[in-house]
Design a protein around this motif. Structure first.
Motif, PDB file in Angstrom:
ATOM      1  N   LEU A 169       1.065  -7.545   7.028  1.00  0.00           N
ATOM      2  CA  LEU A 169       2.495  -7.657   7.318  1.00  0.00           C
ATOM      3  C   LEU A 169       3.239  -6.378   6.942  1.00  0.00           C
ATOM      4  CD1 LEU A 169       4.555  -9.600   8.519  1.00  0.00           C
ATOM      5  CD2 LEU A 169       5.192 -10.258   6.199  1.00  0.00           C
ATOM      6  N   SER A 170       2.849  -5.740   5.845  1.00  0.00           N
ATOM      7  CA  SER A 170       3.524  -4.503   5.467  1.00  0.00           C
ATOM      8  C   SER A 170       3.227  -3.402   6.474  1.00  0.00           C
ATOM      9  CB  SER A 170       3.123  -4.067   4.055  1.00  0.00           C
ATOM     10  OG  SER A 170       1.765  -3.690   3.988  1.00  0.00           O
ATOM     11  N   LYS A 171       2.044  -3.434   7.083  1.00  0.00           N
ATOM     12  CA  LYS A 171       1.739  -2.454   8.137  1.00  0.00           C
ATOM     13  C   LYS A 171       2.632  -2.686   9.350  1.00  0.00           C
ATOM     14  CE  LYS A 171      -1.801  -0.862  11.337  1.00  0.00           C
ATOM     15  NZ  LYS A 171      -3.233  -0.811  11.696  1.00  0.00           N
ATOM     16  N   LYS A 172       2.734  -3.929   9.799  1.00  0.00           N
ATOM     17  CA  LYS A 172       3.611  -4.229  10.938  1.00  0.00           C
ATOM     18  C   LYS A 172       5.046  -3.826  10.619  1.00  0.00           C
ATOM     19  CE  LYS A 172       1.120  -6.378  14.207  1.00  0.00           C
ATOM     20  NZ  LYS A 172      -0.235  -6.263  13.652  1.00  0.00           N
ATOM     21  N   LEU A 173       5.493  -4.104   9.391  1.00  0.00           N
ATOM     22  CA  LEU A 173       6.855  -3.752   8.993  1.00  0.00           C
ATOM     23  C   LEU A 173       7.051  -2.240   9.019  1.00  0.00           C
ATOM     24  CD1 LEU A 173       9.659  -4.383   7.881  1.00  0.00           C
ATOM     25  CD2 LEU A 173       8.641  -4.509   5.593  1.00  0.00           C
ATOM     26  N   GLU A 174       6.078  -1.482   8.507  1.00  0.00           N
ATOM     27  CA  GLU A 174       6.199  -0.019   8.493  1.00  0.00           C
ATOM     28  C   GLU A 174       6.337   0.534   9.906  1.00  0.00           C
ATOM     29  OE1 GLU A 174       6.038   3.762   6.231  1.00  0.00           O
ATOM     30  OE2 GLU A 174       6.460   1.647   5.761  1.00  0.00           O
ATOM     31  N   ILE A 175       5.561  -0.005  10.826  1.00  0.00           N
ATOM     32  CA  ILE A 175       5.632   0.444  12.222  1.00  0.00           C
ATOM     33  C   ILE A 175       6.983   0.084  12.824  1.00  0.00           C
ATOM     34  CG2 ILE A 175       4.602   0.180  14.515  1.00  0.00           C
ATOM     35  CD1 ILE A 175       1.930  -0.425  13.009  1.00  0.00           C
ATOM     36  N   GLU A 176       7.479  -1.103  12.511  1.00  0.00           N
ATOM     37  CA  GLU A 176       8.792  -1.507  13.001  1.00  0.00           C
ATOM     38  C   GLU A 176       9.901  -0.627  12.432  1.00  0.00           C
ATOM     39  OE1 GLU A 176       9.702  -4.186  15.291  1.00  0.00           O
ATOM     40  OE2 GLU A 176       7.656  -3.523  15.703  1.00  0.00           O
ATOM     41  N   LEU A 177       9.789  -0.278  11.148  1.00  0.00           N
ATOM     42  CA  LEU A 177      10.797   0.580  10.538  1.00  0.00           C
ATOM     43  C   LEU A 177      10.855   1.945  11.230  1.00  0.00           C
ATOM     44  CD1 LEU A 177      10.091  -0.247   6.785  1.00  0.00           C
ATOM     45  CD2 LEU A 177      12.137  -0.893   8.065  1.00  0.00           C
ATOM     46  N   LEU A 178       9.723   2.400  11.730  1.00  0.00           N
ATOM     47  CA  LEU A 178       9.674   3.674  12.440  1.00  0.00           C
ATOM     48  C   LEU A 178      10.004   3.530  13.922  1.00  0.00           C
ATOM     49  CD1 LEU A 178       6.514   5.214  10.781  1.00  0.00           C
ATOM     50  CD2 LEU A 178       8.713   6.383  10.950  1.00  0.00           C
ATOM     51  N   TYR A 179       9.403   2.534  14.587  1.00  0.00           N
ATOM     52  CA  TYR A 179       9.438   2.516  16.049  1.00  0.00           C
ATOM     53  C   TYR A 179       9.936   1.207  16.660  1.00  0.00           C
ATOM     54  CZ  TYR A 179       7.092   6.965  15.745  1.00  0.00           C
ATOM     55  OH  TYR A 179       6.813   8.276  15.473  1.00  0.00           O
ATOM     56  N   GLY A 180      10.628   0.392  15.872  1.00  0.00           N
ATOM     57  CA  GLY A 180      11.239  -0.796  16.448  1.00  0.00           C
ATOM     58  C   GLY A 180      12.154  -0.447  17.610  1.00  0.00           C
ATOM     59  N   GLN A 181      12.038  -1.178  18.706  1.00  0.00           N
ATOM     60  CA  GLN A 181      12.805  -1.005  19.946  1.00  0.00           C
ATOM     61  C   GLN A 181      12.430   0.264  20.713  1.00  0.00           C
ATOM     62  OE1 GLN A 181      17.059  -1.613  19.506  1.00  0.00           O
ATOM     63  NE2 GLN A 181      16.796  -3.427  18.217  1.00  0.00           N
ATOM     64  N   SER A 182      11.359   0.951  20.295  1.00  0.00           N
ATOM     65  CA  SER A 182      10.921   2.156  21.006  1.00  0.00           C
ATOM     66  C   SER A 182       9.516   2.033  21.579  1.00  0.00           C
ATOM     67  CB  SER A 182      10.956   3.366  20.059  1.00  0.00           C
ATOM     68  OG  SER A 182      12.256   3.617  19.601  1.00  0.00           O
ATOM     69  N   PRO A 240       0.816  -1.216   0.000  1.00  0.00           N
ATOM     70  CA  PRO A 240       0.000   0.000   0.000  1.00  0.00           C
ATOM     71  C   PRO A 240       0.850   1.266   0.000  1.00  0.00           C
ATOM     72  CG  PRO A 240      -0.872  -1.600   1.560  1.00  0.00           C
ATOM     73  CD  PRO A 240       0.439  -2.140   1.075  1.00  0.00           C
ATOM     74  N   VAL A 241       0.376   2.300  -0.696  1.00  0.00           N
ATOM     75  CA  VAL A 241       1.148   3.531  -0.839  1.00  0.00           C
ATOM     76  C   VAL A 241       1.318   4.253   0.489  1.00  0.00           C
ATOM     77  CG1 VAL A 241       0.535   3.880  -3.249  1.00  0.00           C
ATOM     78  CG2 VAL A 241      -0.952   4.807  -1.466  1.00  0.00           C
ATOM     79  N   SER A 242       0.486   3.939   1.486  1.00  0.00           N
ATOM     80  CA  SER A 242       0.621   4.590   2.789  1.00  0.00           C
ATOM     81  C   SER A 242       1.865   4.134   3.535  1.00  0.00           C
ATOM     82  CB  SER A 242      -0.622   4.313   3.649  1.00  0.00           C
ATOM     83  OG  SER A 242      -0.773   2.918   3.863  1.00  0.00           O
ATOM     84  N   ARG A 243       2.524   3.089   3.054  1.00  0.00           N
ATOM     85  CA  ARG A 243       3.743   2.610   3.690  1.00  0.00           C
ATOM     86  C   ARG A 243       4.918   3.428   3.158  1.00  0.00           C
ATOM     87  NH1 ARG A 243      -0.674   0.585   5.386  1.00  0.00           N
ATOM     88  NH2 ARG A 243      -0.960  -1.676   5.444  1.00  0.00           N
ATOM     89  N   ILE A 244       5.058   4.639   3.664  1.00  0.00           N
ATOM     90  CA  ILE A 244       5.989   5.616   3.107  1.00  0.00           C
ATOM     91  C   ILE A 244       7.432   5.143   3.205  1.00  0.00           C
ATOM     92  CG2 ILE A 244       6.796   7.999   3.224  1.00  0.00           C
ATOM     93  CD1 ILE A 244       3.877   7.687   2.372  1.00  0.00           C
ATOM     94  N   VAL A 245       7.826   4.618   4.371  1.00  0.00           N
ATOM     95  CA  VAL A 245       9.221   4.221   4.567  1.00  0.00           C
ATOM     96  C   VAL A 245       9.589   3.104   3.604  1.00  0.00           C
ATOM     97  CG1 VAL A 245      10.935   3.379   6.205  1.00  0.00           C
ATOM     98  CG2 VAL A 245       9.146   4.945   6.983  1.00  0.00           C
ATOM     99  N   TYR A 257       4.180  -2.589  23.533  1.00  0.00           N
ATOM    100  CA  TYR A 257       4.836  -3.273  22.408  1.00  0.00           C
ATOM    101  C   TYR A 257       3.854  -4.272  21.801  1.00  0.00           C
ATOM    102  CZ  TYR A 257       9.371  -1.633  24.214  1.00  0.00           C
ATOM    103  OH  TYR A 257      10.419  -0.853  24.641  1.00  0.00           O
ATOM    104  N   PHE A 258       4.062  -4.609  20.538  1.00  0.00           N
ATOM    105  CA  PHE A 258       3.371  -5.770  19.997  1.00  0.00           C
ATOM    106  C   PHE A 258       3.754  -6.980  20.843  1.00  0.00           C
ATOM    107  CE2 PHE A 258       3.845  -3.333  15.884  1.00  0.00           C
ATOM    108  CZ  PHE A 258       2.498  -3.007  15.762  1.00  0.00           C
ATOM    109  N   LYS A 259       2.835  -7.895  21.019  1.00  0.00           N
ATOM    110  CA  LYS A 259       3.094  -9.058  21.865  1.00  0.00           C
ATOM    111  C   LYS A 259       4.319  -9.820  21.366  1.00  0.00           C
ATOM    112  CE  LYS A 259       1.052 -13.224  23.871  1.00  0.00           C
ATOM    113  NZ  LYS A 259       1.489 -12.873  25.230  1.00  0.00           N
ATOM    114  N   GLY A 260       5.272 -10.026  22.275  1.00  0.00           N
ATOM    115  CA  GLY A 260       6.461 -10.797  21.973  1.00  0.00           C
ATOM    116  C   GLY A 260       7.518 -10.069  21.170  1.00  0.00           C
ATOM    117  N   ALA A 261       7.302  -8.765  20.902  1.00  0.00           N
ATOM    118  CA  ALA A 261       8.235  -8.042  20.028  1.00  0.00           C
ATOM    119  C   ALA A 261       9.468  -7.533  20.768  1.00  0.00           C
ATOM    120  CB  ALA A 261       7.519  -6.869  19.369  1.00  0.00           C
TER     121      ALA A 261
END
Length: 408
Positions: free
Chosen positions: A127-140, A27-32, A217-221
């Motif tokens: 999955l692309s939504k979860k990935l986009e969020i991780e690209l922005l806020y992984g470990q935060s 989806p185009v909303s996945r800017i990163v 956090y997402f469960k188990g992340a």
């Protein structure tokens, strides 16, 4: 027809219909994911990715007056190139196709498309939504608790600065963890979301207490996710095997207005000025929360660029982007519902890359043409969506995180 024939037919139809089109359907909303290129890279020593980066310049310069000749040269002082070590983190999504649906699907290519298009599309979107969020806020973390409560169903209000509406769209039944510091407090399931009040309702199997300032956090992340953009730009310790305390260029540029403020062009320009001495001399991709978009759009008419490439659709009507020049070059401002209200990110795109063994794919490693697998204890087949990657910045000092922001 045997199950083997069913499986072979499903795999063949999937390859024909979907296999070569997955990357075009994010989806185009996945800017990163759209703006930061993916670089497939082989694992090196220790099952990690190794990337050389420059963290200090050469200093072995000798100065001489015009009438000097045969002068002695100063000793060389070499620049420093460090070996950044990047781990590719994995995300796997599973979905099932019942035998009855599978039997209908294998009758023809059109039937297969009719039966599977919603499942495949939803898997890719999820999955692309979860990935986009991780690209922005992984470990935060995906949010921080403002107010919580005690019970088997708790209304949790998320701090405004930590609220990103896109994270919570479609979040019903999503499992999340609440951490107090580095300690798991409790785990629950989202049952509803109130976007107006920035509140989620979370159910628990037994009575639990959600405390103010708990990080979500997402469960188990936690401890199993990549370092995202926010983590990279706010790092003050060792990241990717390089110390930010020892190398100033390995620390992102952070800018915060002196008081909580609405994002504006003057704030963006001040943030750019803070990064210029650290080597910023290139165009920036600016990611902002939708709540800041209208404010910037109102100011855009006085700062937009007027040259041969000027397109009024970009700034007058604001369909997708706002563009203007600052001292670094072009600022391309894009709204993302996954950016939290309290922050904006200015990325020097030449410094950012996604590194991993594979971008989002439905292929099974080692079995390229086999997408489906037969379930052992259930009457049907399973399809998996997978990626192994991490976002990486070769020069964090040239990118900026702006904080202390609010929605007007």
């Amino acid at each position: 027809m045997s199950s083997i024939n069913n499986l072979n037919t499903l795999n063949g139809l999937f390859k024909e219909v979907y296999a070569d089109k997955i990357s075009m359907n994010v989806p185009v909303s996945r800017i990163v994911q759209k703006e930061v290129k993916f670089l497939s890279k082989d694992y090196q020593l220790g099952n990690k990715y190794h990337v050389p980066v420059v963290v200090a310049h050469e200093h072995g310069v000798t100065f001489a007056a015009p009438d000097e000749d045969g002068y002695n040269l100063n000793d060389p002082i070499s620049g420093q190139i460090k070996d950044a070590v990047v781990d590719g983190y994995q995300l796997t999504l599973r979905s099932r196709l019942g035998l009855n649906a599978a039997m209908r699907a294998i009758s023809s290519k059109n039937a297969f498309m009719d039966v599977t298009r919603f499942m495949v599309g939803n898997m890719l979107d999820s999955l692309s939504k979860k990935l986009e969020i991780e690209l922005l806020y992984g470990q935060s973390g995906i949010g921080v608790v403002q107010t919580g409560g005690t019970g088997t169903s708790v209304n949790v209000t998320i701090q405004a600065k930590e609220w990103a509406p896109g994270i919570w769209v479609g979040a019903e039944n999503m499992e999340i963890d609440f951490y107090t510091g580095n300690t798991l407090n409790c785990s629950g399931k989202v049952t509803s979301v109130n976007f107006a009040t920035k509140q989620i309702t979370v159910s628990f199997s037994s009575s639990q207490t959600v405390a103010a300032n708990d990080v979500i956090y997402f469960k188990g992340a936690k401890d199993k996710e990549m370092a995202g953009i926010h983590r990279i730009l706010t790092n003050t310790g060792t990241l990717f095997n390089i110390s930010a305390s020892a190398h100033a260029l390995w620390k992102g540029t952070e800018y915060a207005p002196s008081s909580v403020s609405v994002l504006s062009f003057p704030i963006l320009q001040q943030a750019v000025a803070a990064a210029m001495p650290k080597g910023l001399d290139d165009d920036l991709l600016v990611l902002v929360n939708p709540a800041h978009w209208d404010d910037l759009l109102t100011e855009a008419s006085s700062l937009r660029r007027f040259d041969a490439s000027y397109d009024p659709e970009k700034s007058v009507r604001g369909s997708k982007k706002i563009e203007f020049y600052s001292q670094n070059g072009l600022l391309e401002i894009v709204s993302s519902s996954y950016v939290k209200e309290g922050y904006a990110y200015c990325l020097s795109k030449r410094d950012w890359v996604r590194i991993g063994s594979t971008d989002i794919t439905f292929k099974r490693p080692g079995s390229e043409d086999n997408f489906f697998r037969e379930l052992e204890n259930q009457n049907g087949f399973e399809l998996r969506c997978y990626t192994a990657q991490a976002i990486f910045c070769a020069a964090p000092a040239r990118s900026i995180v702006i904080s202390n922001l609010k929605a007007e």
